[in-house]
Design a protein around this motif. Sequence first.
Motif, short mmCIF file in Angstrom:
data_model
loop_
_atom_site.label_atom_id
_atom_site.label_comp_id
_atom_site.label_asym_id
_atom_site.label_seq_id
_atom_site.Cartn_x
_atom_site.Cartn_y
_atom_site.Cartn_z
N ALA A 1 1.00 -0.95 0.00
CA ALA A 1 0.00 0.00 0.00
C ALA A 1 0.67 0.64 0.00
O ALA A 1 0.03 0.65 -0.09
CB ALA A 1 -0.83 -0.27 0.66
N ALA A 2 2.52 1.65 -0.15
CA ALA A 2 2.53 2.46 0.25
C ALA A 2 2.89 2.29 -0.21
O ALA A 2 2.88 2.07 0.14
CB ALA A 2 2.70 2.94 0.46
N ALA A 3 2.98 4.00 -0.37
CA ALA A 3 3.27 4.66 -0.40
C ALA A 3 3.37 5.09 -0.76
O ALA A 3 3.48 4.58 -0.50
CB ALA A 3 2.50 4.81 -0.91
N ALA A 4 3.46 3.92 -1.91
CA ALA A 4 3.20 5.33 -1.89
C ALA A 4 2.81 5.64 -3.20
O ALA A 4 3.19 4.93 -3.98
CB ALA A 4 4.38 6.02 -1.42
N PRO A 5 2.25 6.59 -3.66
CA PRO A 5 1.29 6.62 -4.75
C PRO A 5 1.36 5.44 -5.65
O PRO A 5 2.30 4.87 -5.85
CB PRO A 5 1.63 7.87 -5.50
N GLY A 6 1.25 5.14 -2.32
CA GLY A 6 0.63 4.54 -2.72
C GLY A 6 1.67 3.92 -2.60
O GLY A 6 1.58 3.53 -2.12
N ALA B 1 7.26 12.98 -12.52
CA ALA B 1 7.33 12.18 -13.75
C ALA B 1 8.00 10.83 -13.52
O ALA B 1 7.43 9.78 -13.86
CB ALA B 1 8.03 12.97 -14.85
N PRO B 2 9.20 10.77 -12.92
CA PRO B 2 9.78 9.45 -12.63
C PRO B 2 8.98 8.67 -11.59
O PRO B 2 8.98 7.43 -11.61
CB PRO B 2 11.19 9.76 -12.14
N LEU B 3 8.30 9.38 -10.70
CA LEU B 3 7.44 8.70 -9.74
C LEU B 3 6.31 7.95 -10.45
O LEU B 3 6.06 6.78 -10.19
CB LEU B 3 6.87 9.71 -8.74
N ALA B 4 5.64 8.63 -11.37
CA ALA B 4 4.57 8.00 -12.14
C ALA B 4 5.11 6.84 -12.97
O ALA B 4 4.48 5.77 -13.05
CB ALA B 4 3.89 9.03 -13.04
N PRO C 1 10.46 -5.03 -4.85
CA PRO C 1 10.56 -4.27 -3.60
C PRO C 1 11.38 -2.99 -3.74
O PRO C 1 11.03 -1.97 -3.15
CB PRO C 1 11.25 -5.27 -2.65
N LEU C 2 12.46 -3.04 -4.52
CA LEU C 2 13.27 -1.84 -4.71
C LEU C 2 12.48 -0.76 -5.44
O LEU C 2 12.57 0.43 -5.10
CB LEU C 2 14.53 -2.19 -5.50
N ALA C 3 11.69 -1.17 -6.43
CA ALA C 3 10.85 -0.19 -7.15
C ALA C 3 9.84 0.44 -6.21
O ALA C 3 9.60 1.65 -6.26
CB ALA C 3 10.15 -0.87 -8.32
N MET C 4 9.24 -0.37 -5.34
CA MET C 4 8.26 0.17 -4.40
C MET C 4 8.91 1.14 -3.41
O MET C 4 8.37 2.20 -3.11
CB MET C 4 7.58 -0.97 -3.66
N GLY C 5 10.08 0.77 -2.90
CA GLY C 5 10.78 1.68 -1.99
C GLY C 5 11.18 2.96 -2.68
O GLY C 5 11.11 4.05 -2.09
N THR C 6 11.59 2.86 -3.95
CA THR C 6 11.96 4.06 -4.72
C THR C 6 10.76 4.97 -4.90
O THR C 6 10.88 6.20 -4.79
CB THR C 6 12.52 3.65 -6.09
N ALA C 7 9.61 4.39 -5.17
CA ALA C 7 8.40 5.19 -5.37
C ALA C 7 8.04 5.96 -4.10
O ALA C 7 7.71 7.15 -4.16
CB ALA C 7 7.24 4.29 -5.79
N LEU D 1 8.91 14.68 -3.59
CA LEU D 1 7.97 15.55 -4.30
C LEU D 1 7.54 16.73 -3.43
O LEU D 1 7.43 17.86 -3.92
CB LEU D 1 6.75 14.73 -4.73
N GLY D 2 7.32 16.47 -2.15
CA GLY D 2 6.96 17.57 -1.26
C GLY D 2 8.06 18.59 -1.11
O GLY D 2 7.81 19.81 -1.11
N ALA D 3 9.29 18.12 -0.99
CA ALA D 3 10.43 19.04 -0.87
C ALA D 3 10.62 19.85 -2.14
O ALA D 3 10.84 21.07 -2.09
CB ALA D 3 11.70 18.25 -0.55
N ALA D 4 10.52 19.19 -3.30
CA ALA D 4 10.72 19.89 -4.57
C ALA D 4 9.64 20.92 -4.81
O ALA D 4 9.91 22.02 -5.29
CB ALA D 4 10.74 18.87 -5.72
#
Length: 384
Positions: free
Chosen positions: A29-34, A183-186, A203-209, A216-219
């Motif tokens: 579920a997370a995180a993150a988007p989800g 964009a890379p998040l999507a 798992p690495l892809a999910m953690g990266t997301a 995204l909040g900082a940027a």
Amino acid sequence: MHERTCGCPDETSAAASGDTSAATGRGAAAAAPGDTSAATGGGAAAAAPGGTAVTASPEGTAAAAAPRAHTGRSPRSRAWAELLRLPALFSVPGDALTGTAATGAPANSRTLLAIASSLCLYEAGMALNDWADRHIDAVERPHRPLPSGRIRPAAALTAAGALTGAGLALAARAGRPALAVAAPLAATVWAYDLGLKHTPAGPLAMGTARGLDLLLGAAATTGSTRPALPSAALLGTHTLAVTTVSRQEAQGGSPLPPLAALATTALLTRLVTRHSAGVTRGRRQATVHGPAGPRAIRHPAQDSGALLTTALGAAYAATTARPYVHATLNPSPPLTQRAVGSGIRATIPLQAALTARSRGTATALLIAALAPLGARFAKKVSVT
């Protein structure tokens, strides 16, 4: 981003708050988007005693779920709430708020745009996840909205595309730096759901997301992601651990993933609660010179911030420790599913602890308040 799990409806929903995203063994579920997922479902049909898969007709499944489905919503809106795992959304705002706190800047209108973008991308991942797994769910989770026929696959795919477009548009409104992260998040969300989920890179892809969602909040708020990189790495590591455990939740398996997740939780708790002496949002401690030589004077806000960080870090560890121990001792599907749900739920206190560590006391308390709200709504609609 989104942590997608396959847990027993009654047990997992009571144990999880949301993703996460993710949040998204089916991918945490997370995180993150989800993943969620990692972070914050359905596999009671796939997890009968003894691990025997049980299939049911849509009518039988609906009847079995009736006590939980009595929420006052129409069947169609209920189906969409299940598809999008709406309670998991409570784990999403903390990403952008944690990223903002790490920069030391106050939240502004661009922060709100980042949160809205995260919510859209998280839900896009949820819809796309079920669309990509619709054939697997037809066997393992026939009660889910797509295999049960309550939502058409084309509608879920359309929703995923529309939500992705909305998320990118909102990020663009927040500025070019935000779009450069969104964009890379999507792309990571779509790559995970359509190809990486069932590979070692999942798992690495999910953690990266999840980490990108924090950045995204900082940027969006300041135009810079550099100050938020340590927090993004810690949150992403948590999501990676939860996702790794979730990959064996349908059939059970080795005790090593939950044991590794338990060790990861202990390490993250130590790293998060370790007090960074001398700096409070860029302000150094005052130094006085006395007969015994110079000594630093701590500001009261530093002490209160450290105490809050410690308390939230303890809450994070307590949320996952027991379920991880149980899953390590007996990695059966029900206990593994419960461990995954707890890992998703722990995303929120971890976000709050990271925010408190950055001296965002009020924001940390706001994030922490989302946990009981998510748990309350998860009793009506599963986060997995």
